[in-house]
Design a protein around this motif. Structure first.
Motif: not given
Length: 180
Positions: A160, A118-119, A162-168
């Protein structure tokens, strides 16, 4: 008059609904599959296969599409073992600590493939993850492998937000937390 009605009721055809036919065929198919599997196991054991070497995949797949590949998979090759990851996780006839660990390795790879795509991380790019985990199969250094895998995946999705990277990263930590 009552005798005539009773006679008519007895002679009426019984009509099965579509779901009754479907359920019957499903039970018949399941019974056939189980008998076929037991016959294959009996034949394999009589030909010298050790019960400790037998495993069954935890999900169904179209055998006609992959059966010829299964007969030739080199279990010492992570790229070929990846073929097994695509069709499920192995459940061994005689579980051992090593077999349970292998099941967990397959679970981790499957979860990473399902959650990280999803990322923008390609599912096709996961052979190396299986290889990395199999290298740490003794589980003494699983944290090192966890960090290597996490770092590599996060590097590949670094474009991506930063929020996406943190979520991943959080997803990867959760996956490995259950693994350790």
């Amino acid at each position: 008059m009552e005798k005539l009605e009773l006679h008519l009721k007895r002679n009426q055809e019984y009509r099965m609904s579509v779901w009754e036919i479907s359920r019957f065929l499903m039970k018949l198919n399941s019974s056939f599959y189980k008998n076929s599997l037991l016959n294959e196991l009996r034949t394999a054991f009589s030909e010298g296969t050790r019960p400790e070497d037998v495993f069954i995949m935890d999900s169904s797949f179209k055998a006609e599409n992959i059966n010829d590949k299964l007969e030739r998979i080199e279990l010492n090759s992570s790229s070929e073992m990846m073929q097994l990851v695509y069709i499920g996780k192995p459940i061994f006839l005689y579980p051992s600590a090593e077999n349970v660990q292998l099941f967990e390795v397959f679970s981790v790879v499957e979860k990473i493939r399902d959650k990280i795509n999803q990322f923008g991380y390609s599912k096709r790019n996961t052979d190396w993850i299986l290889s990395e985990l199999l290298n740490g199969f003794d589980f003494e250094s699983v944290d090192t492998h966890h960090e290597v895998i996490k770092s590599q995946i996060l590097t590949e999705i670094e474009r991506k937000p930063e929020s996406e990277i943190d979520k991943a990263e959080s997803i990867l930590n959760d996956i490995f937390e259950h693994f350790a």
